[in-house]
Design a protein around this motif. Structure first.
Motif, PDB file in Angstrom:
ATOM      1  N   ASP A  85       0.821  -1.215   0.000  1.00 53.10           N
ATOM      2  CA  ASP A  85       0.000   0.000   0.000  1.00 53.10           C
ATOM      3  C   ASP A  85       0.852   1.261   0.000  1.00 53.10           C
ATOM      4  OD1 ASP A  85      -2.370  -1.293  -0.279  1.00 53.10           O
ATOM      5  OD2 ASP A  85      -3.188  -0.766   1.671  1.00 53.10           O
ATOM      6  N   SER A  89      -5.138   5.722  -0.476  1.00 53.20           N
ATOM      7  CA  SER A  89      -6.349   4.947  -0.240  1.00 53.20           C
ATOM      8  C   SER A  89      -7.303   5.111  -1.421  1.00 53.20           C
ATOM      9  CB  SER A  89      -7.028   5.399   1.045  1.00 53.20           C
ATOM     10  OG  SER A  89      -7.424   6.745   0.946  1.00 53.20           O
ATOM     11  N   SER A 117      -3.542  -4.100  -1.919  1.00 58.50           N
ATOM     12  CA  SER A 117      -4.679  -3.951  -2.822  1.00 58.50           C
ATOM     13  C   SER A 117      -4.710  -2.574  -3.475  1.00 58.50           C
ATOM     14  CB  SER A 117      -5.984  -4.192  -2.065  1.00 58.50           C
ATOM     15  OG  SER A 117      -6.118  -3.270  -0.990  1.00 58.50           O
ATOM     16  N   HIS A 118      -4.254  -1.537  -2.780  1.00 53.65           N
ATOM     17  CA  HIS A 118      -4.369  -0.184  -3.332  1.00 53.65           C
ATOM     18  C   HIS A 118      -3.447   0.046  -4.525  1.00 53.65           C
ATOM     19  CE1 HIS A 118      -7.289   1.214  -0.503  1.00 53.65           C
ATOM     20  NE2 HIS A 118      -6.518   0.945   0.532  1.00 53.65           N
ATOM     21  N   CYS A 177      -9.188 -10.263   1.865  1.00 50.73           N
ATOM     22  CA  CYS A 177     -10.524  -9.713   2.131  1.00 50.73           C
ATOM     23  C   CYS A 177     -11.216  -9.225   0.859  1.00 50.73           C
ATOM     24  CB  CYS A 177     -10.432  -8.578   3.149  1.00 50.73           C
ATOM     25  SG  CYS A 177      -9.281  -7.263   2.682  1.00 50.73           S
ATOM     26  N   CYS A 180     -11.274  -5.461   0.026  1.00 54.31           N
ATOM     27  CA  CYS A 180     -10.008  -4.885  -0.449  1.00 54.31           C
ATOM     28  C   CYS A 180      -9.933  -4.851  -1.969  1.00 54.31           C
ATOM     29  CB  CYS A 180      -8.832  -5.695   0.077  1.00 54.31           C
ATOM     30  SG  CYS A 180      -8.728  -5.786   1.863  1.00 54.31           S
ATOM     31  N   TRP A 181     -10.710  -5.706  -2.623  1.00 55.91           N
ATOM     32  CA  TRP A 181     -10.579  -5.861  -4.064  1.00 55.91           C
ATOM     33  C   TRP A 181     -11.850  -5.439  -4.805  1.00 55.91           C
ATOM     34  CZ3 TRP A 181      -5.767  -6.636  -5.580  1.00 55.91           C
ATOM     35  CH2 TRP A 181      -4.864  -7.135  -4.639  1.00 55.91           C
ATOM     36  N   HIS A 239      -1.053  -3.639   6.360  1.00 54.50           N
ATOM     37  CA  HIS A 239      -2.462  -3.676   5.995  1.00 54.50           C
ATOM     38  C   HIS A 239      -3.398  -3.310   7.140  1.00 54.50           C
ATOM     39  CE1 HIS A 239      -6.242  -4.665   4.136  1.00 54.50           C
ATOM     40  NE2 HIS A 239      -6.448  -5.694   4.918  1.00 54.50           N
TER      41      HIS A 239
END
Length: 315
Positions: A85, A89, A117-118, A177, A180-181, A239
């Motif tokens: 990350d 965000s 994920s970001h 999670c 997150c996606w 995370h």
């Protein structure tokens, strides 16, 4: 490779006397930077130059670069890792500057990143731009990116670093999670624990006896990995924005936190700290000492002039 039990009220985890073949390693680490290039005040607002000059501000890439350089100067063997990350965000995704992020990380000399994920919020083109610009590997062991041609073969499950005549295995993880996606349908994510088990077994079979998990899966998943995955020596996480420190407040646990004999460390988010974990391995590759804490990037840490000029055009 079997881990022994760590215990000390001072959070300095020493076991039996170390053997002559001991190997010392310092892991410097960051996570959840979220593109916080500039200093912040105590309320997480961008800091004015005047307030920064008065020592009222924290964080920022220029301070991080100085802290990394100073930590390297006082230790012999270091690796610099990021647990994911680096991008903003999701609500600030349009502010992502992938080439600048990559240039900063390259200048600071990172050895690996576990993609969070970001890094994918703006789509495969922007993720590819970032990964392409990195001078070091991007790691994800628990994801399949082959459905997206732009990202196929752009990441690795793990890497091996030849370091001071030793080989270090580093396994990367991303969060499982569903939230997150959201909106990312070109990546398949699967169980991080199973991915670590498989990759750790492969590295061990290749003769690697020092294995670091670089995890963007969150603190509780990190604890689960420590309990269930054989062969893991250290977990460097991110995370969950978990605050681990022996001296700084607020703290949610000691640095390192020991789970099943495995040291787990997280740095604080938004570039507020640099984590520094000093390890001693014995001749079998087991960790016999794990000592460290967060380095607070406050007004006492000078700005790196080269990084400051890159960001602002002034020294």
């Amino acid at each position: 490779m079997r881990h022994l039990f760590f215990a000390s009220l001072t959070f300095q985890f020493f076991l039996t006397p170390t053997a002559q073949a001991e190997y010392r390693l310092t892991i410097l680490h960051t996570n959840d930077f979220h593109s916080q290039f500039s200093p912040m005040d105590q309320f997480d607002n961008l800091c004015s130059p005047q307030a920064d000059a008065e020592g009222k501000c924290f964080a920022g890439s220029a301070r991080l670069a100085t802290a990394i350089a100073e930590a390297r100067a006082r230790t012999k063997n270091t690796v610099l890792l990021d647990a994911g990350d680096q991008f903003p965000s999701r609500t600030d995704a349009n502010l992502a500057r992938p080439e600048l992020l990559a240039e900063l990380m390259n200048r600071m000399g990172y050895d690996a990143i576990a993609l969070g994920s970001h890094e994918f919020d703006q789509g495969p083109e922007v993720a590819r731009e970032f990964i392409d610009a990195l001078g070091f590997p991007a790691l994800i062991a628990n994801a399949d990116l082959s459905a997206e041609p732009l990202l196929d073969d752009m990441t690795r499950k793990s890497m091996v670093i030849e370091h001071a005549a030793e080989r270090l295995g580093i396994i990367g993880l991303t969060p499982e999670c569903a939230d997150c996606w959201a909106g990312v349908d070109y990546i398949s994510i699967f169980d991080p624990v199973g991915a670590v088990k498989e990759e750790a077994a492969r590295l061990t079979a290749d003769g690697i006896d020092k294995i670091i998990v670089l995890s963007h899966a969150g603190f509780y998943v990190d604890q689960k990995i420590a309990r269930e995955a054989e062969g893991v020596d250290v977990i460097v996480g991110g995370h969950s924005h978990t605050y681990l420190s022996n001296t700084l407040k607020p703290s949610q646990g000691p640095y390192p936190t020991i789970e099943n004999g495995v040291p787990i460390v997280h740095a604080w988010p938004y570039g507020n700290t640099l984590g520094e974990l000093n390890l001693i391995f014995d001749e079998t590759g087991s960790v016999v000492s794990a000592v460290g804490d967060q380095i607070r990037l406050d007004g006492d840490v000078a700005m790196d002039k080269g990084i400051q000029f890159l960001l602002t055009g002034s020294k």
